[in-house]
Design a protein around this motif. Structure first.
Motif, PDB file in Angstrom:
ATOM      1  N   ARG A  46       0.898  -1.091   0.031  1.00 55.07           N
ATOM      2  CA  ARG A  46      -0.127   0.073   0.029  1.00 55.07           C
ATOM      3  C   ARG A  46       0.598   1.245  -0.064  1.00 55.07           C
ATOM      4  N   GLY A  47       2.238   1.189   0.367  1.00 52.51           N
ATOM      5  CA  GLY A  47       2.916   2.218   0.181  1.00 52.51           C
ATOM      6  C   GLY A  47       3.422   2.609   1.504  1.00 52.51           C
ATOM      7  N   ASP A  48       3.221   2.104   2.503  1.00 53.43           N
ATOM      8  CA  ASP A  48       3.482   2.309   3.898  1.00 53.43           C
ATOM      9  C   ASP A  48       4.887   1.936   4.272  1.00 53.43           C
ATOM     10  N   TYR A  49       5.701   2.650   5.187  1.00 52.52           N
ATOM     11  CA  TYR A  49       7.086   2.018   5.729  1.00 52.52           C
ATOM     12  C   TYR A  49       6.485   1.276   6.857  1.00 52.52           C
ATOM     13  N   VAL A  50       7.204   0.134   7.054  1.00 54.49           N
ATOM     14  CA  VAL A  50       7.014  -1.059   7.986  1.00 54.49           C
ATOM     15  C   VAL A  50       8.121  -1.132   8.682  1.00 54.49           C
ATOM     16  N   LEU A  51       8.050  -1.186  10.051  1.00 51.09           N
ATOM     17  CA  LEU A  51       9.160  -1.336  11.040  1.00 51.09           C
ATOM     18  C   LEU A  51       8.522  -2.631  11.882  1.00 51.09           C
ATOM     19  N   GLY A  52       9.166  -3.744  11.682  1.00 54.81           N
ATOM     20  CA  GLY A  52       8.583  -4.880  12.658  1.00 54.81           C
ATOM     21  C   GLY A  52       9.444  -5.050  13.685  1.00 54.81           C
ATOM     22  N   LEU A  53       8.892  -5.663  14.738  1.00 59.27           N
ATOM     23  CA  LEU A  53       9.478  -6.112  16.008  1.00 59.27           C
ATOM     24  C   LEU A  53       9.030  -7.681  16.206  1.00 59.27           C
ATOM     25  N   ASP A  54      10.109  -8.413  16.656  1.00 60.70           N
ATOM     26  CA  ASP A  54       9.732  -9.941  16.983  1.00 60.70           C
ATOM     27  C   ASP A  54      10.835 -10.344  17.888  1.00 60.70           C
ATOM     28  N   SER A  55      10.479 -11.259  18.532  1.00 56.26           N
ATOM     29  CA  SER A  55      11.292 -11.761  19.631  1.00 56.26           C
ATOM     30  C   SER A  55      11.947 -12.967  19.175  1.00 56.26           C
ATOM     31  N   PHE A  56      11.362 -13.618  18.115  1.00 59.50           N
ATOM     32  CA  PHE A  56      11.845 -15.123  17.590  1.00 59.50           C
ATOM     33  C   PHE A  56      12.109 -16.005  18.671  1.00 59.50           C
ATOM     34  N   ASN A  57      10.784 -16.026  19.485  1.00 57.41           N
ATOM     35  CA  ASN A  57      11.112 -16.987  20.774  1.00 57.41           C
ATOM     36  C   ASN A  57      10.676 -18.376  20.222  1.00 57.41           C
ATOM     37  N   SER A  58      10.703 -19.378  21.022  1.00 55.37           N
ATOM     38  CA  SER A  58      10.563 -20.772  20.555  1.00 55.37           C
ATOM     39  C   SER A  58       9.274 -21.218  20.743  1.00 55.37           C
ATOM     40  N   TYR A  59       8.088 -20.237  21.228  1.00 56.50           N
ATOM     41  CA  TYR A  59       6.743 -20.935  21.307  1.00 56.50           C
ATOM     42  C   TYR A  59       6.528 -21.353  19.888  1.00 56.50           C
ATOM     43  N   TYR A  60       6.872 -20.764  18.759  1.00 57.92           N
ATOM     44  CA  TYR A  60       6.928 -21.425  17.341  1.00 57.92           C
ATOM     45  C   TYR A  60       8.133 -21.603  16.943  1.00 57.92           C
ATOM     46  N   ASP A  61       8.155 -22.228  15.936  1.00 54.76           N
ATOM     47  CA  ASP A  61       9.598 -22.703  15.483  1.00 54.76           C
ATOM     48  C   ASP A  61      10.263 -21.583  14.968  1.00 54.76           C
ATOM     49  N   PRO A  62      11.229 -20.701  15.652  1.00 59.09           N
ATOM     50  CA  PRO A  62      11.853 -19.667  15.177  1.00 59.09           C
ATOM     51  C   PRO A  62      12.656 -19.834  13.721  1.00 59.09           C
ATOM     52  N   THR A  63      12.945 -21.105  13.204  1.00 53.21           N
ATOM     53  CA  THR A  63      13.296 -21.280  11.953  1.00 53.21           C
ATOM     54  C   THR A  63      12.277 -20.913  10.697  1.00 53.21           C
ATOM     55  N   LEU A  64      10.797 -21.122  11.221  1.00 54.28           N
ATOM     56  CA  LEU A  64       9.817 -21.008  10.152  1.00 54.28           C
ATOM     57  C   LEU A  64       9.709 -19.534  10.134  1.00 54.28           C
ATOM     58  N   ASN A  65       9.910 -18.729  11.315  1.00 55.52           N
ATOM     59  CA  ASN A  65       9.749 -17.050  11.156  1.00 55.52           C
ATOM     60  C   ASN A  65      11.003 -16.646  10.436  1.00 55.52           C
ATOM     61  N   ARG A  66      12.286 -17.013  10.645  1.00 50.95           N
ATOM     62  CA  ARG A  66      13.541 -16.419   9.965  1.00 50.95           C
ATOM     63  C   ARG A  66      13.098 -16.912   8.508  1.00 50.95           C
ATOM     64  N   ALA A  67      12.796 -18.019   8.200  1.00 51.38           N
ATOM     65  CA  ALA A  67      12.685 -18.353   6.726  1.00 51.38           C
ATOM     66  C   ALA A  67      11.805 -17.389   6.004  1.00 51.38           C
ATOM     67  N   ARG A  68      11.055 -16.540   6.619  1.00 51.16           N
ATOM     68  CA  ARG A  68      10.313 -15.686   5.840  1.00 51.16           C
ATOM     69  C   ARG A  68      11.169 -14.288   5.685  1.00 51.16           C
ATOM     70  N   GLN A  69      12.368 -14.391   5.853  1.00 49.93           N
ATOM     71  CA  GLN A  69      13.290 -13.298   5.643  1.00 49.93           C
ATOM     72  C   GLN A  69      13.164 -12.803   4.239  1.00 49.93           C
ATOM     73  N   HIS A  70      13.274 -13.707   3.545  1.00 51.93           N
ATOM     74  CA  HIS A  70      13.238 -13.207   1.873  1.00 51.93           C
ATOM     75  C   HIS A  70      11.998 -12.241   1.574  1.00 51.93           C
TER      76      HIS A  70
END
Length: 109
Positions: A39-63
């Motif tokens: 939509r054209g917004d600037y996005v600043l994200g915050l995440d702890s990458f904790n182990s509640y969900y598999d952190p490798t899944l979240n980091r895999a979204r880096q692309h």
């Protein structure tokens, strides 16, 4: 809700708004972030990458972050010093909390 996100805040960006998205690397957070960028917004994200969900899944979204131009900060939402610093740059927040199979999304401006 009756009010569009775009009408909530104007921080003077030429093409959009500055938005902080928490739990930004999670499934819902990354889709919210990508939609805001489209939509054209600037996005600043915050995440702890904790182990509640598999952190490798979240980091895999880096692309998705890199391709979409989303900047993610690794940190804890309970760190008030970090949050205050992020609030200096983002005038609107979307809190996307996903725990125990429930989803809570708060829009704050």
């Amino acid at each position: 809700m009756g009010v569009t996100v775009k009408s909530l805040v104007n921080v003077g960006l030429k093409t959009g708004y500055s938005v902080l998205v928490t739990v930004a690397a999670g499934f819902v957070g990354i889709h919210i972030s990508a939609a805001l960028r489209c939509r054209g917004d600037y996005v600043l994200g915050l995440d702890s990458f904790n182990s509640y969900y598999d952190p490798t899944l979240n980091r895999a979204r880096q692309h998705v972050w890199k391709k979409s131009g989303i900047f993610i900060v690794e940190g804890d939402i309970k760190d008030t010093g970090l949050l205050n610093k992020l609030f200096e740059y983002a005038k609107m927040q979307i809190h996307s909390l996903q725990l125990f199979g429930y989803l809570l999304v708060l829009f704050m401006g």
